[in-house]
Structures are given as structure tokens and as C-alpha cells.
Motif scaffolding. Structure first.
Motif, PDB file in Angstrom:
ATOM      1  N   LEU A 230      42.431 -43.013 -58.464  1.00 26.55           N
ATOM      2  CA  LEU A 230      41.235 -42.522 -59.159  1.00 26.55           C
ATOM      3  C   LEU A 230      40.203 -42.124 -58.109  1.00 26.55           C
ATOM      4  CD1 LEU A 230      40.034 -42.204 -62.037  1.00 26.55           C
ATOM      5  CD2 LEU A 230      39.065 -44.495 -61.774  1.00 26.55           C
ATOM      6  N   ARG A 231      39.747 -40.893 -58.173  1.00 26.43           N
ATOM      7  CA  ARG A 231      38.865 -40.353 -57.143  1.00 26.43           C
ATOM      8  C   ARG A 231      37.466 -40.208 -57.710  1.00 26.43           C
ATOM      9  NH1 ARG A 231      39.623 -37.894 -52.280  1.00 26.43           N
ATOM     10  NH2 ARG A 231      37.873 -36.540 -51.732  1.00 26.43           N
ATOM     11  N   LYS A 232      36.475 -40.872 -57.082  1.00 23.75           N
ATOM     12  CA  LYS A 232      35.103 -40.739 -57.517  1.00 23.75           C
ATOM     13  C   LYS A 232      34.561 -39.415 -56.983  1.00 23.75           C
ATOM     14  CE  LYS A 232      32.761 -44.609 -57.277  1.00 23.75           C
ATOM     15  NZ  LYS A 232      31.803 -45.674 -56.890  1.00 23.75           N
ATOM     16  N   LEU A 233      33.864 -38.674 -57.810  1.00 25.98           N
ATOM     17  CA  LEU A 233      33.400 -37.338 -57.421  1.00 25.98           C
ATOM     18  C   LEU A 233      31.968 -37.398 -56.903  1.00 25.98           C
ATOM     19  CD1 LEU A 233      34.876 -35.360 -60.427  1.00 25.98           C
ATOM     20  CD2 LEU A 233      35.849 -35.647 -58.139  1.00 25.98           C
ATOM     21  N   ALA A 234      31.665 -36.511 -55.969  1.00 31.99           N
ATOM     22  CA  ALA A 234      30.300 -36.393 -55.460  1.00 31.99           C
ATOM     23  C   ALA A 234      29.379 -36.035 -56.624  1.00 31.99           C
ATOM     24  CB  ALA A 234      30.235 -35.313 -54.382  1.00 31.99           C
ATOM     25  N   PRO A 235      28.226 -36.698 -56.742  1.00 31.99           N
ATOM     26  CA  PRO A 235      27.339 -36.462 -57.901  1.00 31.99           C
ATOM     27  C   PRO A 235      26.847 -35.010 -57.990  1.00 31.99           C
ATOM     28  CG  PRO A 235      26.694 -38.445 -56.711  1.00 31.99           C
ATOM     29  CD  PRO A 235      27.728 -37.768 -55.865  1.00 31.99           C
ATOM     30  N   ASP A 236      26.792 -34.309 -56.851  1.00 29.12           N
ATOM     31  CA  ASP A 236      26.295 -32.924 -56.901  1.00 29.12           C
ATOM     32  C   ASP A 236      27.388 -31.915 -57.239  1.00 29.12           C
ATOM     33  OD1 ASP A 236      27.542 -33.474 -54.464  1.00 29.12           O
ATOM     34  OD2 ASP A 236      26.386 -31.963 -53.375  1.00 29.12           O
ATOM     35  N   LEU A 237      28.621 -32.370 -57.388  1.00 29.34           N
ATOM     36  CA  LEU A 237      29.711 -31.419 -57.665  1.00 29.34           C
ATOM     37  C   LEU A 237      29.718 -31.056 -59.155  1.00 29.34           C
ATOM     38  CD1 LEU A 237      32.064 -29.897 -56.336  1.00 29.34           C
ATOM     39  CD2 LEU A 237      33.561 -31.780 -56.986  1.00 29.34           C
ATOM     40  N   LYS A 238      29.099 -29.950 -59.487  1.00 27.75           N
ATOM     41  CA  LYS A 238      28.986 -29.484 -60.867  1.00 27.75           C
ATOM     42  C   LYS A 238      29.352 -28.002 -60.918  1.00 27.75           C
ATOM     43  CE  LYS A 238      27.252 -33.268 -62.694  1.00 27.75           C
ATOM     44  NZ  LYS A 238      25.867 -33.712 -62.479  1.00 27.75           N
ATOM     45  N   PRO A 239      30.057 -27.505 -61.914  1.00 31.02           N
ATOM     46  CA  PRO A 239      30.615 -28.278 -63.028  1.00 31.02           C
ATOM     47  C   PRO A 239      31.775 -29.165 -62.577  1.00 31.02           C
ATOM     48  CG  PRO A 239      31.415 -26.024 -63.098  1.00 31.02           C
ATOM     49  CD  PRO A 239      30.414 -26.081 -61.981  1.00 31.02           C
ATOM     50  N   LEU A 240      32.107 -30.149 -63.405  1.00 31.88           N
ATOM     51  CA  LEU A 240      33.187 -31.093 -63.055  1.00 31.88           C
ATOM     52  C   LEU A 240      34.521 -30.382 -62.805  1.00 31.88           C
ATOM     53  CD1 LEU A 240      32.940 -34.250 -65.344  1.00 31.88           C
ATOM     54  CD2 LEU A 240      32.279 -33.960 -62.952  1.00 31.88           C
ATOM     55  N   SER A 241      34.705 -29.223 -63.438  1.00 35.01           N
ATOM     56  CA  SER A 241      35.963 -28.479 -63.283  1.00 35.01           C
ATOM     57  C   SER A 241      36.227 -28.082 -61.825  1.00 35.01           C
ATOM     58  CB  SER A 241      35.939 -27.239 -64.170  1.00 35.01           C
ATOM     59  OG  SER A 241      34.752 -26.508 -63.915  1.00 35.01           O
ATOM     60  N   LEU A 242      35.158 -27.978 -61.039  1.00 27.69           N
ATOM     61  CA  LEU A 242      35.346 -27.651 -59.617  1.00 27.69           C
ATOM     62  C   LEU A 242      36.241 -28.669 -58.932  1.00 27.69           C
ATOM     63  CD1 LEU A 242      31.844 -26.510 -58.367  1.00 27.69           C
ATOM     64  CD2 LEU A 242      33.946 -25.161 -58.484  1.00 27.69           C
ATOM     65  N   SER A 243      36.176 -29.903 -59.398  1.00 25.11           N
ATOM     66  CA  SER A 243      36.959 -30.983 -58.779  1.00 25.11           C
ATOM     67  C   SER A 243      38.445 -30.832 -59.064  1.00 25.11           C
ATOM     68  CB  SER A 243      36.467 -32.335 -59.280  1.00 25.11           C
ATOM     69  OG  SER A 243      36.894 -32.534 -60.616  1.00 25.11           O
ATOM     70  N   LEU A 244      38.795 -29.914 -59.967  1.00 28.74           N
ATOM     71  CA  LEU A 244      40.204 -29.640 -60.247  1.00 28.74           C
ATOM     72  C   LEU A 244      40.654 -28.342 -59.597  1.00 28.74           C
ATOM     73  CD1 LEU A 244      40.059 -30.458 -64.067  1.00 28.74           C
ATOM     74  CD2 LEU A 244      40.915 -31.950 -62.244  1.00 28.74           C
TER      75      LEU A 244
END
Lengths: 331, 331
Positions: free
Chosen positions: A108-122
Motif C-alpha cells: 500500500l503506497r501513501k500518496l503525496a498530499p499535493d498529487l492531484k488528481p488522484l488518477s495521476l498516481s495511476l
């Protein structure tokens, strides 16, 4: 008792999947145990490997009928019994097609709070970008000044490949389907040029675009396009095979007819999965996050709305209907 | 004026070469200039790449009609105007098919005085052995305990591959044509087993021989055998492509039909030439000499007598008529 929806894989497709390969089920939402979190899915990742898992892949990766559909997701922790995660944390992992999911901390990877939208993390700051990074650096040994070709250039991985190669001062040639995708790849993503494979056999246009030859080919499609790019390789070229989407919806294996070039030109071809070296994947994700914060990465997403639109989103992506990452917005 | 004989390449073969692809010429023997030596050819090396140079290879390696036939040789310096070589030194280099040859020091390799017969310097303790060493170590990343498969196992390179892999505690499976070659490979060269490709499709016998799968395939032949071995690979397998002799006498490119395995199993395939890293080649030659002195290398040679037997020797080798290194004894 609270329930949520999951999407099951119920029928193997013949060729392109259809919606009746899937069914939606209401299931009880489990409570997280000690060391677990309950996550609300906000966005689901839609990727070509999913089609491969529906038939044809290695037996251990092949989906069974009745199983919940696989796939990465990003969402928000709504209940935590894990010391490293608290309510409200944005996280990313292998969720499966579930509206709510209980997960252990592992993976489970915690995402940087400034990474928006969340879809960027995918996408560009997630698995797609990391796949591009690892393929270029670790598999293909990209060097500054290389001529790099990438197929499915307007797709999630391809669009990351071109930009990462550009950051490394490579000359980048995309291959994509249709003039509008080619325009997008050049004008918005900064590729040096793009060859439209829908405009006919690509050999001549590709030869003109690559000039004195290809150093690196990042292959997302296989088949005839792989063969055409191999014809244009320099001595010592490296080919990273990331996808073979041209094969996924077909049982016919046409065969690679210019294998003799591997010897004639001392070419290396290597298939890879980004998950086989998690340390390098995480290194890539950190680098991508930095580039994104510095404004060095452009992206476009194709967003499908609503949890139950996931099957249609997959079918759309497999037909090349997406620009950049195809995702499903659940919340 | 003193003369000697040379063999010219005068006609391109259709399929298997014939003797009339060559012609013998009497030519004046040149005098060595400053920094040069005159060498008497004692033995010529006969290798598969020669057929490739007669058609089909990269244009820069392709032989022109009327050119002296290419090939390595070993012999004795008969006149020297080079400070590093003296009369009587045994040397090895690219001679071409010449009874006498003037060479510069560059690329001329002085042979250990105890290396007898001189033909060894062309085979197991020469280019063939070094090709095997570099392919296994540098290209395929052989590790102790690997299951290693090699085709043309009774040939010059194949017989070295099996023995070097054996020295590295690998399980070695050969592929060779006919029961007698298979017996030779197992009984005299110490391979763990050998599959006879002449006995029919090899799939079943190969699957039994390799057990839980192939880590390394050293490919000398390409074509259907490459395809069959790929089917038996483990995840993360490495394939070193050294030769594609199944293609050399044919214009038909059948095509590799199981390319999808590269991705499914994260396989690496790489074509290579031993000459592309001379430092590693020389390192390999030193190691091979040591192993030979220690009695760790077995070998058999197929010797053709007389300078003008070279074309017939080449034709014999291309039909698989050789055990181990095919050479021509000139003196």
C-alpha cells in the motif's frame, strides 16, 4: 450491514471483450483487522495487461471465472487499524474492481498530499510512468542522444516514454493511430515526430522519421509494428517489450519474420514487468513526482464516470479510444 | 618471383554453396614492409558466418565477387619486419584463404608455444571457445546451477558452450543431429543429455530433458529450434544468439511465432559478435588456455587436407558433416 459493489470476471472473451464478460455484485463490506485499512476507491486504473490476464497470459496470472476483476486503484483511507495509515490518507495499491477494499499495509503506497488528481498516481506519476522509466533506463539502457521510438505513443505508458526520453535529450519518434493522436503527441507532449500507423504501412514514413536508425524501441504493441521498427534499427539497438496489445484480442500468432536482424545487428530484445524490481519502481516514482512538481510532465487522461463503467472503459481502451491514461472515476 | 595460391569468391550461391562459387588463383607473394610479417598458413578455420557473408549479411560484411575468401588462420612467421614477432613464431589472425599472407602486427595474436596442434587456436582455445565464453557470461549472464541448452552442440562453438557451462556447474542439454553426434556430446564432452533434432519434432524430448525449464539458451541455429526452446524457458530466461545457420542457405524467413513469450516470461534475447569487445575476447582466450592446460577441455576436430579442399570443407560444415571445429590443414 454495509455493502459495496464489486465487478466479477465471469466469461472469457473471444477477441475483444464484451460487457457480458463481467457482472456487478453487491457484497458485504468487510471490517479491517489489526494491521489493515479500509479504503474507499476514488479511481480505478484501466490497462492493457488486463486483457492479457483474461486469456493467454502465464497460468499463474490468468483470471479465473467468478474472480473479482484485477486492477490498481487509488482512494482514501476511511478506517485504519494500521499504524502507518490514518483516516483521510490518499493511498494506491492493487484494489481490484471494488468500491471499497480492505488492505494490509504491505504494497500500500501513501500518496503525496499535493498529487492531484488522484488518477495521476495511476498514470504518469504512477505505474504507467514507472513502467516507462524502468523500461527506458534499466531494460533499454537509454543514453542521451539516442533515437527512441515508442508505439502506442498517445497511450498511458507511451506518452510517458516520449517525455522521459525527451528529458534525457533523446530524439523521440512516436507511432500512434490517426492524425489527431499524432498531433497530440507532437504538439502537446513534445515528441520530435509521430508516424500514423492507420495511414498505411509505416515502413517509409518510419524510415524518414528515424533518419540514420533506431537505438531504442519501446514496444507496446508487438506484431507488424515491431517488425517494421526492427527493420530500422542501428547496430546494437535495444528493444524493451512492455506490451503486445496487437496480439491480445487474437489467437493468430503471425510470427516475427526478421529475427535474423538480432544477429546481424547485435540487437537486444527484452520483455519486462515493472513489478519485478520494486526498488527501481519506487525510485522511478520519486523521480516522476519531482518532474511533475517541476512542471516537466504533460498528461491527458481519458476518464470514464461511475464504477459500473469500468467494463466499457476497458473495451474503449483496448480499441485505442483513449488519450493518455484510461481511468474510471468512482467517487 | 615466388607465388602462392589464394581462393576467390566468384559466384553467389543459391542455397547451399557449390565448389564453383570459388576459384583458385596463383598470385605473387608480397614482401613484408616495415612493421609487417610474412606468415605461412598452416591451418584455416571454417565457420558458419562465412556462408552469411556470401549473401544476406549486413552490406558492410558482405563479400564481393572476386574478393579473396575471408577466414581466420593460424601459421608460422617466415619473415618478420615487426619488432614483436620473429621467424618461427606461431600466430593467428584473419588470414583469408591464402597460403601465404602479409600482415601488420595489429590483430595478430602470438600463440603459446605449447598450444598444439595449431588448429586449437582457431577452435576450442580460439575464436570458437571465446565466442562460447562471451556468449554465456557476458550476453546470457550464466549462473551456477542454470539449465543451459545449446544447439549445434557437436559443432565448434556448441561443444565449447557445453563444456564451459559444465565447468560452471550448469546442467547442460545439447541439441544435435543424429544419434552418433548426441552420443559424442554426452559421452565425450560430458553434457548431461542431448536431444536429436533429426529424430522428429523435439518438443517432447526437450521438455523431458530440461525438467523445470531453461535458464539459458545459446542459439547457433535459429528457426524452429529457437521456437521450440523458447517454449521451454523459465521466467527471466536469457537467449544468446550466436548463429542462425537454419536460415543461411534459404531465403524463406519462417518467422518466430512465440514472440509473446518474451513479455509473458520477461525473456531477454540478444544477438552478439565476439569481436565487439576485444578485451573480453582476450580474457576468454586466456581462461580457455588455462583450462586446456589443466585438461578440462575435450575436443574433436574435423580436418580437411590440402589448401584447395577449403571449399569442400565449407560445404561439408554447412551440411553438419563436422564434429567440433572444421579446419583445413594447409601444411
Amino acid at each position: 450491514m454495509s455493502t459495496h459493489r464489486e465487478i466479477k470476471f465471469v466469461r472469457s472473451p473471444a477477441g475483444l471483450p464484451t460487457e457480458d464478460c463481467f457482472s456487478v455484485a453487491d457484497v458485504p463490506t468487510p471490517e479491517p483487522g489489526v494491521g489493515e485499512v479500509l479504503v474507499e476507491t476514488h479511481v480505478l486504473s484501466i490497462d492493457p495487461y488486463m486483457r492479457r490476464a483474461m486469456s493467454g497470459a502465464r497460468p499463474e496470472y490468468r483470471l479465473k471465472h467468478g474472480a473479482t476483476m484485477i486492477g490498481r486503484g487509488a482512494g482514501i483511507v476511511v478506517k485504519s487499524r494500521h499504524p502507518d495509515f490514518k483516516e483521510g490518507d490518499a493511498v494506491q495499491s492493487e484494489f481490484g474492481w471494488r468500491e471499497r477494499v480492505v488492505l494490509k499495509g504491505e504494497g500500500l503506497r501513501k500518496l503525496a498530499p499535493d498529487l492531484k488528481p488522484l488518477s495521476l498516481s495511476l498514470g504518469i506519476v504512477g505505474q504507467s510512468g514507472a513502467t516507462a522509466y524502468v523500461g527506458l533506463h534499466d531494460i533499454a539502457g537509454m543514453k542521451s542522444g539516442d533515437t527512441v521510438v515508442v508505439s502506442a505513443a498517445a497511450g498511458a505508458v507511451g506518452s510517458a516514454v516520449g517525455q522521459i526520453a525527451g528529458i534525457n535529450n533523446c530524439c523521440v519518434i512516436g507511432i500512434a493511430g490517426g492524425p489527431e493522436k499524432c498531433r497530440h503527441v507532437v504538439d502537446e507532449l513534445g515528441f520530435n515526430s509521430c508516424v500514423d500507423y492507420m495511414a498505411g504501412p509505416i515502413d517509409k514514413a518510419l524510415a524518414e522519421a528515424v533518419g540514420d536508425g533506431v537505438d531504442v524501441y519501446f514496444d507496446n504493441v508487438g506484431g507488424e509494428i515491431l517488425e517494421a521498427v526492427l527493420d530500422q534499427t542501428k547496430d546494437g539497438a535495444r528493444v524493451a517489450i512492455c506490451g503486445q496489445i496487437s496480439h491480445y484480442n487474437s489467437d493468430v500468432k503471425a510470427g516475427l519474420r526478421n529475427v535474423h536482424l538480432l544477429l546481424d545487428r547485435s540487437i537486444k530484445i527484452q520483455g519486462f514487468r515493472v513489478g519485478s524490481d520494486l526498488e527501481r519502481r519506487d525510485f522511478a516514482l520519486e523521480q516522476l513526482l519531482q518532474w511533475w512538481r517541476d512542471g516537466k510532465l504533460n498528461f491527458r487522461e481519458t476518464v470514464s464516470d461511475g464504477f459500473d463503467s469500468a467494463p466499457a472503459a476497458l473495451i474503449n481502451m483496448l480499441q485505442g479510444g483513449n488519450y493518455g491514461k484510461q481511468v474510471v472515476r468512482v467517487v
